[in-house]
Design an enzyme around this catalytic site. Structure first.
Site, PDB file in Angstrom:
ATOM      1  N   SER A 140       3.988   0.874   6.019  1.00  0.00           N
ATOM      2  CA  SER A 140       5.037   1.767   6.264  1.00  0.00           C
ATOM      3  C   SER A 140       4.938   2.054   7.809  1.00  0.00           C
ATOM      4  CB  SER A 140       4.742   3.273   5.595  1.00  0.00           C
ATOM      5  OG  SER A 140       5.424   4.350   6.152  1.00  0.00           O
ATOM      6  N   TYR A 153      -1.142   9.571   3.762  1.00  0.00           N
ATOM      7  CA  TYR A 153      -0.166   8.657   3.717  1.00  0.00           C
ATOM      8  C   TYR A 153      -0.363   7.648   4.866  1.00  0.00           C
ATOM      9  CZ  TYR A 153       4.032   6.037   2.741  1.00  0.00           C
ATOM     10  OH  TYR A 153       5.055   5.223   2.179  1.00  0.00           O
ATOM     11  N   LYS A 157      -1.863   3.662   4.928  1.00  0.00           N
ATOM     12  CA  LYS A 157      -1.091   2.731   5.262  1.00  0.00           C
ATOM     13  C   LYS A 157      -1.627   2.096   6.472  1.00  0.00           C
ATOM     14  CE  LYS A 157       2.238   2.773   2.050  1.00  0.00           C
ATOM     15  NZ  LYS A 157       2.531   1.758   1.081  1.00  0.00           N
TER      16      LYS A 157
END
Lengths: 244, 84
Positions: A140, A153, A157
């Protein structure tokens, strides 16, 4: 390697997974696409109906090593050895770190990073047997441009990018390439919490003044999965309309 | 071709070795500074190649270390498993 290419896409019921499945099936008549799904599978079921005999549901709990083993065995028995793995599944559960619960942290790490480890490990065996394989990890933009509220997150990632670079080195002699993509905002996959006003603001901040169409991301994945991408490995490709 | 020679052929082909088959002794260490210089990635390839060509499955890591010591130990493992 025989003529049929077998492709497993995790998170195939989501906007991007669904678009990738269709992109492969519409452009490569010789591919079998296995749609990795959990409870939600309505979109994936439509793909199975639209491409009979070439698209298959593949129930898969991505955080379970046993589930990966069974899924890969199932694909081998049904069609043959896996050629392409697209680790696309994942989710975010945003909170400021000060108030983030341990389950929010570890849940996101499990699904977005540990699951990629499990998937790569499971896929390596059939790929090694063929001395050919393509692994594409969907990371991402948050890995590169980490916003507040996404420590879990962004860390997961960023971990995927590190895993990709390291595994690419391990696999370089084995005919297996490992790459990652870092998509920015995608139409149909924007955070549900965003208001119309927020959407307008982010669009304005994006130099292309628009979000990616899922097919634009799928096109890059399609190339990375092809024989033409044979010297490309360990790369992380940013797909963000020049946002970062 | 005897089993040890077959193993050397498989190694040379599958691992794309820079040494010739004749340079690999039956008891030459495959790994380490005094060996023919295989590394951990070669070991992974070798496990897959042995399963593919000789049907010997090596799933235990400690066992793998013993079996992959040299050509002779690989041949013995294949023989002991009754695969020749």
């Amino acid at each position: 390697m025989d003529l049929i290419r077998r492709i497993l896409i995790t998170g195939a019921n989501g906007t991007l997974g669904h678009a990738m499945a269709r992109y492969f099936l519409e452009r490569d008549n010789l591919c079998h696409v296995f749609l990795g799904v959990r409870e939600r599978r309505e979109l994936a079921e439509v793909v199975v109906t639209d491409f009979p005999g070439r698209a298959f549901l593949c129930p898969l709990e991505i955080t379970s090593q046993k589930a990966w083993t069974e899924a890969l065995e199932g694909i081998t028995a049904q069609s043959g050895l896996l050629n392409v793995l697209i680790n696309n599944a994942g989710y975010h559960d945003d909170a400021l770190l000060a108030s983030m619960s341990l389950s929010q942290w570890s849940g996101v790490l499990d699904s977005n990073l540990n699951a990629v480890f499990l998937g790569c490990q499971a896929a390596m065996k059939p790929m090694l047997q063929q001395r050919w394989g393509r692994i594409i990890n969907v990371a991402s933009l948050s890995a590169l441009h980490s916003p507040a509220g996404q420590t879990n997150y962004a860390a997961a990632k960023a971990g995927v990018l590190g895993l990709t670079r390291s595994l690419a080195k391990e696999c370089a002699r084995l005919g297996i390439t490992v790459n990652a993509i870092c998509p920015g905002h995608i139409e149909g996959a924007l955070p549900k919490s965003w208001s119309e006003e927020q959407i307008k603001i982010v669009k304005r901040e994006t130099p292309m003044r628009r979000f990616a169409k899922p097919e634009e991301i799928a096109a890059v994945v399609f190339f990375l999965a092809s024989a033409d991408a044979s010297y490309m490995t360990g790369s992380s490709i940013k797909l963000d309309g020049a946002l970062v | 071709m005897n089993l040890r020679a077959q193993i050397k052929e498989v190694m040379a082909t599958e691992l794309m070795l820079e040494v010739s088959v004749d340079e690999i002794g039956d008891d030459s260490p495959l790994f380490g500074p005094n060996g023919i210089g295989l590394d951990s990635v070669d070991a992974l390839q070798l496990v897959v190649a042995i399963e593919k060509h000789f049907k010997l499955k090596i799933s235990d890591q400690d066992k793998a270390r013993e079996i992959l010591a040299n050509v002779d130990s690989i041949a013995k493992a294949i023989e002991e498993a009754g695969l020749v």
